[in-house]
Design an enzyme around this catalytic site. Sequence first.
Site, mmCIF file in Angstrom:
data_model
loop_
_atom_site.group_PDB
_atom_site.id
_atom_site.type_symbol
_atom_site.label_atom_id
_atom_site.label_comp_id
_atom_site.label_asym_id
_atom_site.label_seq_id
_atom_site.Cartn_x
_atom_site.Cartn_y
_atom_site.Cartn_z
ATOM 1 N N SER A 1 12.415 -11.451 -5.759
ATOM 2 C CA SER A 1 11.878 -12.673 -6.952
ATOM 3 C C SER A 1 10.557 -11.424 -7.598
ATOM 4 O O SER A 1 10.036 -11.961 -8.936
ATOM 5 C CB SER A 1 11.332 -13.701 -5.937
ATOM 6 O OG SER A 1 12.682 -14.346 -5.588
ATOM 7 N N LYS B 1 -0.679 -20.601 -3.387
ATOM 8 C CA LYS B 1 -0.271 -19.353 -4.012
ATOM 9 C C LYS B 1 0.270 -20.129 -5.190
ATOM 10 O O LYS B 1 0.480 -21.511 -5.428
ATOM 11 C CB LYS B 1 1.593 -19.129 -3.550
ATOM 12 C CG LYS B 1 1.476 -17.776 -2.098
ATOM 13 C CD LYS B 1 2.783 -17.351 -1.936
ATOM 14 C CE LYS B 1 2.766 -15.970 -0.808
ATOM 15 N NZ LYS B 1 4.376 -15.992 -0.788
ATOM 16 N N HIS C 1 19.487 -13.813 -3.370
ATOM 17 C CA HIS C 1 19.661 -14.752 -2.172
ATOM 18 C C HIS C 1 20.931 -15.614 -2.673
ATOM 19 O O HIS C 1 21.456 -16.482 -1.487
ATOM 20 C CB HIS C 1 18.896 -15.757 -2.958
ATOM 21 C CG HIS C 1 17.281 -15.586 -3.099
ATOM 22 N ND1 HIS C 1 16.359 -16.033 -3.897
ATOM 23 C CD2 HIS C 1 16.808 -15.588 -1.846
ATOM 24 C CE1 HIS C 1 15.301 -15.248 -3.887
ATOM 25 N NE2 HIS C 1 15.685 -15.029 -2.144
ATOM 26 N N ARG D 1 17.108 -6.656 3.355
ATOM 27 C CA ARG D 1 17.447 -5.691 2.813
ATOM 28 C C ARG D 1 17.195 -4.094 2.910
ATOM 29 O O ARG D 1 17.772 -3.104 2.327
ATOM 30 C CB ARG D 1 16.746 -5.793 1.185
ATOM 31 C CG ARG D 1 17.603 -7.303 0.752
ATOM 32 C CD ARG D 1 16.090 -7.825 -0.628
ATOM 33 N NE ARG D 1 15.196 -8.308 0.432
ATOM 34 C CZ ARG D 1 13.368 -9.190 -0.093
ATOM 35 N NH1 ARG D 1 13.229 -9.348 -1.166
ATOM 36 N NH2 ARG D 1 12.620 -9.586 0.855
HETATM 37 P P1 ADP Z 1 9.912 -14.957 0.673
HETATM 38 O O1 ADP Z 1 9.827 -15.974 1.604
HETATM 39 O O2 ADP Z 1 8.972 -13.853 1.371
HETATM 40 O O3 ADP Z 1 9.007 -15.384 -0.234
HETATM 41 P P2 ADP Z 1 12.639 -15.332 -0.490
HETATM 42 O O4 ADP Z 1 12.153 -16.022 -0.909
HETATM 43 O O5 ADP Z 1 12.314 -14.038 -1.699
HETATM 44 O O6 ADP Z 1 11.135 -14.500 0.497
HETATM 45 O O7 ADP Z 1 13.517 -15.275 0.425
HETATM 46 C C1 ADP Z 1 13.885 -15.531 1.547
HETATM 47 C C2 ADP Z 1 14.971 -15.428 2.227
HETATM 48 O O8 ADP Z 1 15.961 -14.320 1.454
HETATM 49 C C3 ADP Z 1 14.068 -13.807 3.037
HETATM 50 O O9 ADP Z 1 15.116 -13.903 4.713
HETATM 51 C C4 ADP Z 1 14.648 -12.705 1.940
HETATM 52 O O10 ADP Z 1 15.100 -11.699 3.006
HETATM 53 C C5 ADP Z 1 15.738 -12.912 2.156
HETATM 54 N N1 ADP Z 1 16.408 -12.249 0.689
HETATM 55 C C6 ADP Z 1 15.354 -12.205 -0.571
HETATM 56 N N2 ADP Z 1 15.742 -11.586 -1.670
HETATM 57 C C7 ADP Z 1 17.101 -11.400 -0.872
HETATM 58 C C8 ADP Z 1 18.304 -9.580 -1.488
HETATM 59 N N3 ADP Z 1 18.127 -9.258 -2.590
HETATM 60 N N4 ADP Z 1 19.584 -9.775 -0.762
HETATM 61 C C9 ADP Z 1 19.360 -10.211 0.258
HETATM 62 N N5 ADP Z 1 18.688 -11.226 1.359
HETATM 63 C C10 ADP Z 1 17.176 -11.495 0.501
#
Ligand code: ADP
Length: 179
Positions: free
Chosen positions: A134, A47, A23, A96
């Site tokens: 995460s 959630k 992130h 990813r």
């Molecule tokens: P969610 O909305 O499913 O809970 P996250 O909060 O983990 O997803 O992620 C929000 C955004 O960050 C999404 O676009 C996801 O693809 C991207 N993302 C998550 N982990 C990574 C990573 N390791 N590298 C690049 N982008 C990521």
Amino acid sequence: MPNSLNPRHAVYAGSFDPVSLGHQDIIKRGARMFERLIVGIGINPDKSPLFTPQERVEVLRELLQPFPNVEVACFEGLTVDFVRRSGAGVMLRGLRTLTDIEEEFTMTLANRAMANEIETVFLMASEKYSHISSSLVKQVAQLGVSSADEPLEAFVPREVIARLRAKFRKPEETGRIGF
Ligand code: ADP
């Protein structure tokens, strides 16, 4: 309705429970591309997250202090509504894997049907971080012991490690319970 959304302003939305190195990488790269980047922490009342919205805001603000054009905010409801309220014309996403591509494609089409004036921009994850999610971070924190070789260093920023360790600390490790 005239499009008053700014195409140089973007929202990067997610759960950030917790924020990972992946992130952080997307945020840093997004901050270079856009005049203003709003990191939107989506709150889903159905959630049960590990970190409260307030804890997630706090760690993200600490982490993003060096970036004056990056803001952090929480939101409930549809992401497109939050993007509109922020005045941003762009939604930033990270990709990813092929599975991400499929899911994001569907999501983007749905968002476009609801908010045609908002463009989605995808950044490919860095190869160093493309395996990080995460949920993986939470698993490692729960199973891995804290040691000289902190396994979490490979997944999350330093600021997140102590907070994660505190969440999974066993009662006897807190020193408050015992004889
Ligand atoms: P969610 O909305 O499913 O809970 P996250 O909060 O983990 O997803 O992620 C929000 C955004 O960050 C999404 O676009 C996801 O693809 C991207 N993302 C998550 N982990 C990574 C990573 N390791 N590298 C690049 N982008 C990521």
